[in-house]
Scaffold this active site. Structure first.
Site: not given
Ligand code: FPP
Length: 256
Positions: A22, A24, A39, A71, A133, A190
């Site tokens: 979490d 990104n 991301h 979604w 792994l 997390r």
């Molecule tokens: C949560 O951060 C992250 C996600 C919903 C997407 C996770 C995806 C990746 C790490 C990249 C792709 C992964 C793979 C396996 C190729 P958020 O967007 O909810 O962050 P925020 O809470 O700061 O808004």
């Protein structure tokens, strides 16, 4: 600098680590970048986590990439995420296969574009027999969905007369869940500051040690993972026993 294996010499290693990645979006916002840049940066943390876990001998790593609720995000963000899954599978599968990594995706994949579904199927079949792994990506996944699917499977077995209702034990039920062939997670991590499980591996996390960090996923590197593993290593897991009983188990393991 010494290699990680050496650094973690005297540490009790978790066999299975499960991570909610979490933060990104906030990582990107802090840099005045679009959320999707977070991301993209998150993918390199995924790579680091896989390499590090493989190098120190962790058996399984399960990453929550996309929940059933994701979604609801803006269409453009969803499509960037789908594109990233596809591109990452295309770019990394062969390299991971060379490293003996087994790749699996859990979640309702029927909602994905057929190109992505095909890539998932071929990555899974290519790496099926690998013994290194176990990397599992939870995508369009929800813990309640998984449990409901397992209930449906067990109900079918009963309806077809293959087992009686009294034969439904915890073990029989669990064998109908995803990942029943690998140990349940020892350590849940997390990132991003929230302290929730968010419908991730609800059944499998029953006895898992929980670790929360404010670090945002794109900043979560090998050093951060090592801190989490050290924290885990210092905990006493009791599984319902008293602390004294657990200490005695070292003297008399037959007690378990
Ligand atoms: C949560 O951060 C992250 C996600 C919903 C997407 C996770 C995806 C990746 C790490 C990249 C792709 C992964 C793979 C396996 C190729 P958020 O967007 O909810 O962050 P925020 O809470 O700061 O808004």
């Amino acid at each position: 600098m010494e290699p990680p294996v050496k650094l973690l010499n005297r540490v009790q290693l978790p066999r299975h680590i499960a991570i909610i990645m979490d933060g990104n979006g906030r990582w990107a916002k802090n840099r005045f970048l679009p959320r999707t840049a977070g991301h993209h940066a998150g993918v390199s943390s995924v790579r680091k986590a896989i390499e590090y876990c493989g190098s120190i001998g962790v058996e399984a790593l399960t990453l929550f990439a996309f929940s059933s609720e994701n979604w609801r995000r803006p269409q453009q963000e969803v499509s960037v995420l789908m594109g990233l899954f596809l591109a990452t599978l295309e770019r990394e599968t062969e390299k991971l296969h060379q490293k003996n990594v087994r790749i699996r995706i859990i979640g309702d994949r029927t909602a994905f574009a057929s190109e992505l579904q095909d890539k998932i199927t071929s990555a899974e079949s290519l790496t099926l027999a690998n013994t290194g792994l176990n990397v599992t990506i939870a995508a369009n996944y929800g813990g309640r969905w998984e449990i409901t699917e397992a209930v449906r499977r067990v109900a079918k077995l009963v309806a077809e007369g293959k087992i009686g209702p009294d034969a439904i034990t915890t073990e029989v039920f669990a064998s109908n869940l995803n990942l029943s062939d690998i140990p349940e997670p020892d350590l849940f991590i997390r990132t991003g500051g929230e302290k929730r499980i968010s419908n991730f591996l609800l059944w499998q996390l029953a006895y898992t040690e929980l670790y929360f960090t404010d670090t945002l996923w794109p900043d979560f590197d090998e050093a951060e993972l090592e801190v989490a593993i050290r924290d885990y290593s210092g905990r006493q897991r009791r599984f319902g026993y008293t602390g004294e009983q657990v200490e005695n188990l070292f003297v008399n393991p037959g007690l378990l």
